[in-house]
Design an enzyme around this catalytic site. Sequence first.
Site, PDB file in Angstrom:
ATOM      1  CB  VAL A   4      28.858  89.869   5.700  1.00  0.00           C
ATOM      2  CG1 VAL A   4      29.455  88.487   5.487  1.00  0.00           C
ATOM      3  CG2 VAL A   4      29.342  90.468   7.012  1.00  0.00           C
ATOM      4  CB  SER A   5      25.309  93.210   3.030  1.00  0.00           C
ATOM      5  OG  SER A   5      25.862  92.945   1.758  1.00  0.00           O
ATOM      6  CB  THR A   6      23.354  92.979   7.519  1.00  0.00           C
ATOM      7  OG1 THR A   6      23.235  91.551   7.497  1.00  0.00           O
ATOM      8  CG2 THR A   6      22.652  93.548   6.304  1.00  0.00           C
TER       9      THR A   6
END
Length: 231
Positions: free
Chosen positions: A16-18
């Site tokens: 996931v990016s964040t």
Amino acid sequence: MNVKERIKMNVAYVRVSTAEQNEERQIKAISDRCSSVEKWFTEKVSGKSMDRPKLKEMLDYVREGDTVYVHDLSRLARSTADLLKIVEILEDKKVTLVSNKESIDTSTPTGRLLLTFIGAINEFERDNLLERQREGIAIAKANGKYKGRKKIKRSQFPNWKELYERFSTDRKFSKSAFARELKISRNTLQVLLDEEAAEQQKRKRKTAGISAEIPVDEAIEGQTAFEFSEN
């Protein structure tokens, strides 16, 4: 356990990016597809580059016969070029890639065909990019502002000799792995390899030339003097 005796494993990569995003949705989707995942690699980081700790760890970990599961291809890479590099690494290691969302399984003819389409799209994008670059260079040259690309040299890499020796003697150390260690493309690596081969060939010819220039009588005289002194 010996590497050769290691059983085939099902491995999953989740990204996931964040930190605010939750990876549980991906984990559930992969678990529904394969209930026997034995090793999970999960990280919260942007996919804009391949410089990701868990991705590198996963690529180093997998062995021939393993299968890597992802929820969708965008979890592996955000660009087509990076995705194809990762796929190439897995193919070199004879590892299967399975993506839920795109229904891709590289162990099947259909899965390999889809990757071929992706490769064709990437080639199309690359050709368009190169065409725009050529147009930009032509304009810059016309305006007297073009300086050209800085040439990459082997001397820029302190570990070049060590890696080159490994590449020359270790069949398992592929060209992709070599390029990855230097953080350059395979094409750039090939240029450096060609330069290395040419330089080695030049040194061999030079050495052979020096040997040929020594007169036979001098060589015999030198040998006789050596034998005499030994007696």
